[in-house]
Design a protein around this motif. Structure first.
Motif, PDB file in Angstrom:
ATOM      1  N   UNK A 171       0.779  -1.230   0.000  1.00  0.00           N
ATOM      2  CA  UNK A 171       0.000   0.000   0.000  1.00  0.00           C
ATOM      3  C   UNK A 171       0.809   1.277   0.000  1.00  0.00           C
ATOM      4  N   UNK A 172       2.135   1.188   0.078  1.00  0.00           N
ATOM      5  CA  UNK A 172       2.935   2.407   0.120  1.00  0.00           C
ATOM      6  C   UNK A 172       3.269   2.859  -1.303  1.00  0.00           C
ATOM      7  N   UNK A 173       2.982   4.106  -1.604  1.00  0.00           N
ATOM      8  CA  UNK A 173       3.235   4.605  -2.957  1.00  0.00           C
ATOM      9  C   UNK A 173       3.731   6.052  -2.966  1.00  0.00           C
ATOM     10  N   UNK A 174       4.269   6.533  -1.812  1.00  0.00           N
ATOM     11  CA  UNK A 174       4.760   7.906  -1.783  1.00  0.00           C
ATOM     12  C   UNK A 174       6.033   8.043  -2.615  1.00  0.00           C
ATOM     13  N   UNK A 175       6.327   9.262  -3.000  1.00  0.00           N
ATOM     14  CA  UNK A 175       7.464   9.558  -3.871  1.00  0.00           C
ATOM     15  C   UNK A 175       8.769   9.449  -3.078  1.00  0.00           C
ATOM     16  N   UNK A 176       9.677   8.535  -3.457  1.00  0.00           N
ATOM     17  CA  UNK A 176      10.939   8.403  -2.693  1.00  0.00           C
ATOM     18  C   UNK A 176      11.762   9.680  -2.701  1.00  0.00           C
ATOM     19  N   UNK A 177      11.624  10.482  -3.755  1.00  0.00           N
ATOM     20  CA  UNK A 177      12.378  11.731  -3.796  1.00  0.00           C
ATOM     21  C   UNK A 177      11.935  12.672  -2.685  1.00  0.00           C
ATOM     22  N   UNK A 178      10.642  12.712  -2.396  1.00  0.00           N
ATOM     23  CA  UNK A 178      10.137  13.566  -1.307  1.00  0.00           C
ATOM     24  C   UNK A 178      10.759  13.142   0.016  1.00  0.00           C
ATOM     25  N   UNK A 179      10.813  11.818   0.257  1.00  0.00           N
ATOM     26  CA  UNK A 179      11.418  11.306   1.486  1.00  0.00           C
ATOM     27  C   UNK A 179      12.896  11.673   1.546  1.00  0.00           C
ATOM     28  N   UNK A 180      13.589  11.527   0.423  1.00  0.00           N
ATOM     29  CA  UNK A 180      15.013  11.860   0.394  1.00  0.00           C
ATOM     30  C   UNK A 180      15.242  13.333   0.696  1.00  0.00           C
ATOM     31  N   UNK A 181      14.388  14.203   0.180  1.00  0.00           N
ATOM     32  CA  UNK A 181      14.514  15.626   0.453  1.00  0.00           C
ATOM     33  C   UNK A 181      14.233  15.932   1.921  1.00  0.00           C
ATOM     34  N   UNK A 182      13.281  15.213   2.530  1.00  0.00           N
ATOM     35  CA  UNK A 182      13.017  15.382   3.964  1.00  0.00           C
ATOM     36  C   UNK A 182      14.230  14.976   4.787  1.00  0.00           C
ATOM     37  N   UNK A 183      14.985  14.017   4.285  1.00  0.00           N
ATOM     38  CA  UNK A 183      16.185  13.562   4.986  1.00  0.00           C
ATOM     39  C   UNK A 183      17.360  14.522   4.789  1.00  0.00           C
ATOM     40  N   UNK A 184      17.222  15.479   3.889  1.00  0.00           N
ATOM     41  CA  UNK A 184      18.293  16.457   3.691  1.00  0.00           C
ATOM     42  C   UNK A 184      19.013  16.352   2.369  1.00  0.00           C
ATOM     43  N   UNK A 185      18.561  15.448   1.459  1.00  0.00           N
ATOM     44  CA  UNK A 185      19.220  15.321   0.174  1.00  0.00           C
ATOM     45  C   UNK A 185      18.758  16.450  -0.752  1.00  0.00           C
ATOM     46  N   UNK A 186      19.702  17.000  -1.505  1.00  0.00           N
ATOM     47  CA  UNK A 186      19.411  18.111  -2.407  1.00  0.00           C
ATOM     48  C   UNK A 186      19.357  17.609  -3.850  1.00  0.00           C
ATOM     49  N   UNK A 187      18.366  18.081  -4.615  1.00  0.00           N
ATOM     50  CA  UNK A 187      18.229  17.740  -6.024  1.00  0.00           C
ATOM     51  C   UNK A 187      18.270  19.011  -6.857  1.00  0.00           C
ATOM     52  N   UNK A 188      18.823  18.915  -8.095  1.00  0.00           N
ATOM     53  CA  UNK A 188      18.780  20.069  -8.982  1.00  0.00           C
ATOM     54  C   UNK A 188      17.502  20.031  -9.823  1.00  0.00           C
ATOM     55  N   UNK A 189      17.381  20.974 -10.728  1.00  0.00           N
ATOM     56  CA  UNK A 189      16.148  21.099 -11.512  1.00  0.00           C
ATOM     57  C   UNK A 189      15.924  19.885 -12.411  1.00  0.00           C
ATOM     58  N   UNK A 190      16.999  19.198 -12.794  1.00  0.00           N
ATOM     59  CA  UNK A 190      16.852  18.008 -13.645  1.00  0.00           C
ATOM     60  C   UNK A 190      16.622  16.723 -12.846  1.00  0.00           C
ATOM     61  N   UNK A 191      16.523  16.832 -11.515  1.00  0.00           N
ATOM     62  CA  UNK A 191      16.266  15.655 -10.693  1.00  0.00           C
ATOM     63  C   UNK A 191      17.493  14.870 -10.309  1.00  0.00           C
ATOM     64  N   UNK A 192      18.668  15.493 -10.387  1.00  0.00           N
ATOM     65  CA  UNK A 192      19.918  14.826 -10.007  1.00  0.00           C
ATOM     66  C   UNK A 192      20.261  15.169  -8.562  1.00  0.00           C
ATOM     67  N   UNK A 193      20.564  14.147  -7.771  1.00  0.00           N
ATOM     68  CA  UNK A 193      20.991  14.376  -6.389  1.00  0.00           C
ATOM     69  C   UNK A 193      22.357  15.058  -6.373  1.00  0.00           C
ATOM     70  N   UNK A 194      22.585  15.838  -5.332  1.00  0.00           N
ATOM     71  CA  UNK A 194      23.827  16.605  -5.203  1.00  0.00           C
ATOM     72  C   UNK A 194      25.021  15.656  -5.125  1.00  0.00           C
TER      73      UNK A 194
END
Length: 1007
Positions: free
Chosen positions: A642-665
């Motif tokens: 039943x889990x379908x949340x966006x992993x990128x949102x979770x990663x950003x909550x953890x402090x990971x930074x993404x650029x406009x093209x979706x690449x992690x720092x």
């Protein structure tokens, strides 16, 4: 009034309590060594409790004082006077177990751990049961409260991730009983003494008295004192006649090893850290002085055995001596308990020389065959400790050892395993570098006629016959054996690191990337018999490599006998891989990311099975594994129903930074080297580089890393190196996923382009003139002077059919090949920086002003000493010893300008040529470290370098310096090109610091 009572962790934590760490206590500082020891104790206790529920393990004392706000109502509060490191660590272990249970679906038990041991859940504000000092409070609360950013890179986060990793590897989600037993071991089995002071006692004075202990005695010192205290009037005679000769043979460290090996002969669970306790308990059962004297005599005889293991030249039997020398050369003390038992059996007359030879041969064979099939270190310590019991009472020690190693999942490779692995396993990245070289050396010895004088192995290195890096001519020749549509890069990487393509050479650099027809002449003249056999081939391709792999496999089978295949067990590899993946991934901190390829490198597998297993089984931190370039895999799916949340949102909550093209720092990337170290796996740097080379061609075939992602990641590294080293370029912007990187130099008429080409495997630095043919003509007219100032020639392209024109310098190079990428990055930045500096003169643009580094400090001896004294006081004395010793050895300190403390000791030869640098760096979390960098010398010709005898003397002295053994090994195997590892000052003794200065003086000629 102080009272003491025996207790357990459950007794300490259960109920309405809070343990506060006072301000005067140090911050949480347990590292991997302490965590490894605690985990080993817990796992051993878990096994014991499975057989005896009353089993326990003593872990020390916990000293408490009543808190000033201790009250009769609400939570009872205590100050932790001593033992806060253990208490904090154990609650982090319980938190890791809780979170593992949650992910495995056992939420009820997880909630029970919370309420019983971690959080006062029924009180206002839900106060934690342990409250660390203020510095550690935020990361600790993040773990206890399951915050998204829990498990960061601080010491608290590292300990939490350590336990997540270990539990992931040890606990099967389908067998919750294991986890229940683990919990019981922690809260009921770990025993401690709880000392509680009354409110009137001064807690700070208690703390001072507990920690004012000076130098600690070693375990061998404690045992010596215990024994001679009980010997009474006989002590002096026994010391002179028995103990003193033993001490002359073995130093304090090896005496401790002797006592532990003696324990291990009786109990395979004996831990070296508990040597004193274990021996004391055993000696307490001796009833009188006569029995104690007999025991000292027995230990002394066992010391003779250990002395032979440590220095085999004293062994009389030639074949036993040869096998012992090989085991010593292998460099792993894990073999010592078995070797001790084998030699002890011979000493007491229950084993013959021939039995010993066969037993030692089986042990050597076990090591060699595991390397060949890629199972170098898995469960090795435990396996060999248990082997002692298997042979201790056996009639024939050799038969018993072979039978034991053949049973169960011990990875004693069969003959068919060896034949298959020789063709398919990348032998070059298995195990430790010196061990791979030893196997090739021993194979060479088996081929050499007896009358040929042995070649000094110190001058030999591992050589790839088919080069690791293909030049155009090598590529063309190699491709001739395949169809036109074959992926030549993939086929090359599939065989280049296998056993059949490897040999030993004393002139690796001369052979380098030459085609086989040129190598063949040098190999034919080699004193290495294997090379002469290789040179007998007219060509060298896949067929020849496979044929040689098969030949060497048969030689291995002949030299090193395998297991008894009639009793060998079937292996269950999938569950082993799953546990290994889970353990590695659990070590990824919050706010960091890695790639499928890097995890696969550490696990010794491919990205495809890794991705399949991650998609099928729940694993902590699986969402932190991304595609190369830092993008979330389109195929990522949660295993939670039943889990379908966006992993990128979770990663950003953890402090990971993404650029406009979706690449992690890229600055938040954690690579295979760090993952391997965190997971406690023994993977050397050369192995990791080689594994990356194997994985990257698959990516080019469309099964992994996209070309755009590879380009982006490469130019991110270019940018980082440019920012750190370039002096003539103003701005290094963020790159885009394309095959060029643009650098502007303050003149609108042109810019510098750094380019890569994956089709032709070339890289280039180019001055691109957008629309100014007059400027091109002006520069072309000054070609001779311009190229002289640059120091290199250029390709001049007027591009008459276009507005643009260009000046280019290029070189061969595959930017996706990790073995080449660092050199290519350095070359691109250096040529770009040279372009920028020289072109200003010809373009008429002003010179670049000197950079201003805000917050930077000029670090000389005075400033660096003062800073370390204030901010890294534990290392202040060691720094002083190093600098004083260096000065005494004729080395001078060279100041530097940086934000954090950094300095260097240039290493200059007689002619004042710079050979290298001893650098001092400060790392947060690690403190001040020492790095030996001889990259300059690695690029010098033989004539420019110091004499081989001088370099060898330096390396031998360095290898004998505690703390620098790995540095010496890496410098030797890399021919002075390695800079690893950094050595923390905190782990070095005064003697080591003085010794390393003396060793360095050998190179400079000041000694």
């Amino acid at each position: 009034m102080v009272r003491a009572e025996n207790g357990t962790l459950a007794g300490v934590l259960e109920g309405k309590k809070q343990y506060q760490v006072p301000l005067y206590q140090r911050v949480y500082s347990w590292g991997k060594k302490q965590l490894d020891q605690l985990w080993s104790d817990v796992v051993e206790l878990e096994r014991s409790m499975g057989e005896d529920p009353k089993a326990s393990h003593f872990i020390g004392s916990l000293v408490l004082a009543s808190s000033p706000d201790f009250g009769a109502i609400g939570v009872n509060k205590f100050l932790v006077v001593d033992g806060q490191q253990r208490l904090t660590t154990l609650t982090l272990l319980l938190a890791a177990l809780r979170d593992h249970l949650v992910e495995a679906g056992h939420t009820e038990r997880a909630n029970g751990i919370d309420a019983q041991y971690l959080i006062n859940v029924f009180d206002n504000g839900k106060p934690l049961k342990v409250l660390p000092t203020q510095t550690d409070r935020a990361p600790y609360m993040a773990v206890l409260n399951r915050a998204p950013y829990a498990g960061g890179e601080d010491a608290i986060g590292a300990a939490y991730r350590f336990f997540r990793s270990k539990i992931a590897a040890a606990g099967d989600p389908e067998d919750p009983r294991n986890l229940e037993l683990l919990e019981a071991a922690v809260v009921r089995g770990l025993a401690l003494v709880v000392v509680t002071a009354e409110p009137s006692d001064n807690a700070h004075r208690i703390f001072e008295s507990l920690n004012n202990t000076g130098l600690r005695l070693t375990q061998s010192d404690l045992l010596k004192n215990y024994v001679f205290m009980r010997l009474g009037d006989r002590a002096e005679a026994i010391y002179e006649n028995i103990w003193l000769p033993l001490e002359r043979k073995l130093d304090s460290e090896n005496l401790e090893l002797l006592f532990w090996l003696d324990l291990a002969q009786r109990d395979d669970r004996a831990k070296q850290s508990d040597t004193y306790i274990g021996q004391q308990r055993r000696l307490e059962r001796l009833r009188n002085v006569d029995e104690l004297e007999a025991e000292v005599i027995r230990i002394a005889k066992l010391g003779d055995v250990l002395s032979t293991i440590l220095e085999p030249s004293g062994e009389n039997h030639p074949e036993v001596r040869r096998r012992l020398k090989r085991i010593k050369a292998w460099g792993s003390t894990t073999a010592y308990p078995v070797v001790m038992q084998v030699l002890a059996r011979r000493a007491d007359g229950t084993a013959l020389d021939d039995d010993v030879v066969r037993a030692l041969t089986y042990l050597e064979s076990y090591f060699v065959r595991r390397i060949v099939i890629g199972r170098a270190t898995a469960n090795l310590n435990r396996t060999l400790l248990q082997a002692v019991g298997a042979i201790s009472d056996a009639e024939h020690i050799d038969v018993a050892l072979r039978d034991y190693l053949s049973r169960g999942r011990k990875h004693f490779a069969t003959d068919s395993d060896v034949r298959e692995a020789a063709k398919t396993v990348a032998f070059y990245w298995q195990g430790r570098g010196p061990q791979k070289k030893l196997i090739l050396q021993w194979l060479e010895e088996a081929y050499r006629p007896k009358e040929i004088v042995d070649i000094d192995p110190r001058h030999l290195t591992i050589e790839h016959v088919l080069p690791q890096t293909m030049t155009e001519s090598v590529r063309k020749t190699f491709a001739g054996g395949f169809s036109a549509d074959a992926d030549i890069d993939y086929e090359h990487e599939r065989v280049v690191h296998t056993l059949g393509n490897l040999t030993l050479s004393g002139y690796n650099s001369e052979l380098s990337n030459k085609p086989f027809d040129e190598k063949r002449e040098m190999l034919a003249k080699s004193g290495v018999s294997m090379n002469q056999a290789i040179a007998a081939n007219a060509s060298w391709g896949v067929g020849e490599i496979h044929a040689r792999s098969a030949e060497l496999a048969e030689k291995i089978i002949e030299l090193w006998p395998g297991p008894d295949e009639s009793i060998i067990a079937v292996r269950d590899e999938p569950s082993v891989l799953r546990s290994q993946f889970a353990a590695i991934i659990a070590e990824i901190p919050a706010g960091r990311w890695t790639t499928y390829g890097d995890v696969a490198i550490v696990a010794g597998t491919w990205a495809q099975p890794l991705a399949a297993i991650i998609a099928s089984y729940p694993m902590a931190n699986a969402w932190r594994v991304l595609q190369s370039g830092g993008t979330v895999s389109p195929g990522f799916r949660w295993t939670d129903p039943g889990r379908n949340d966006d992993p990128r949102v979770l990663l950003e909550e953890e402090g990971l930074r993404f650029d406009a093209q979706g690449h992690a720092d890229p600055e938040q990337f954690i690579g295979a080297e760090e993952l391997a170290e965190a997971a406690g796996l023994e993977v050397d740097g050369d192995a990791i580089t080689a594994r990356r080379n194997i994985l990257k061609p698959q990516a080019r075939a469309g099964t992994g890393i996209s070309l755009r992602d590879a380009q982006y990641a490469f130019f991110e590294r270019v940018r980082g190196h440019g920012v750190a080293t370039a002096t003539n370029i103003d701005t290094w912007r963020r790159p885009y996923p394309q095959n060029w990187y643009e650098v502007r130099i303050g003149d609108p008429r042109g810019q510098i382009l750094l380019q890569v080409n994956s089709q032709t495997n070339r890289v280039a630095t180019q001055f691109w003139i957008g629309d100014d043919k007059d400027l091109y003509a002006k520069l072309r007219a000054q070609r001779g002077a311009l190229e002289a100032d640059l120091g290199f020639g250029l390709e001049w392209d007027d591009r008459p059919d276009r507005k643009a024109s260009k000046l280019t310098i290029s070189r061969p190079g595959d930017f996706q090949n990790e073995a080449q990428s660092t050199e290519l990055i350095e070359w691109l930045v250096a040529t770009a920086d040279t372009f920028a500096g020289v072109l200003r003169k010809y373009l008429g643009t002003p010179a670049k002003p000197a950079p201003v580094s805000l917050g930077a400090t000029v670090w000389d001896e005075r400033t660096i000493r003062a800073w370390v004294q204030e901010h890294d006081p534990d290392n202040a004395d060691r720094l002083d010893v190093l600098l004083t010793s260096a000065r005494s050895a004729g080395l001078t300190f060279s100041r530097s300008r940086t934000i954090y403390p950094a300095g260097s000791l240039p290493i200059l030869d007689h002619g004042k040529t710079r050979l290298g640098t001893v650098s001092l760096f400060y790392f947060r979390g690690q403190g001040t470290s020492v790095e030996l960098n001889f990259g300059r010398m690695s690029k010098m010709s033989e004539e420019q370098r110091p004499d081989a005898a001088v370099m060898d003397s330096f390396l031998r002295q360095l290898a004998d310096t505690p703390g620098f053994q790995d540095v010496a090994a890496n410098l030797r195997t890399s021919r002075f090109a390695s800079r690893k590892p950094n050595v923390p000052l905190s782990g070095l003794s005064t003697d080591s610091l003085e010794q390393v200065a003396v060793a360095l003086a050998t190179l400079t000629g000041t000694r």
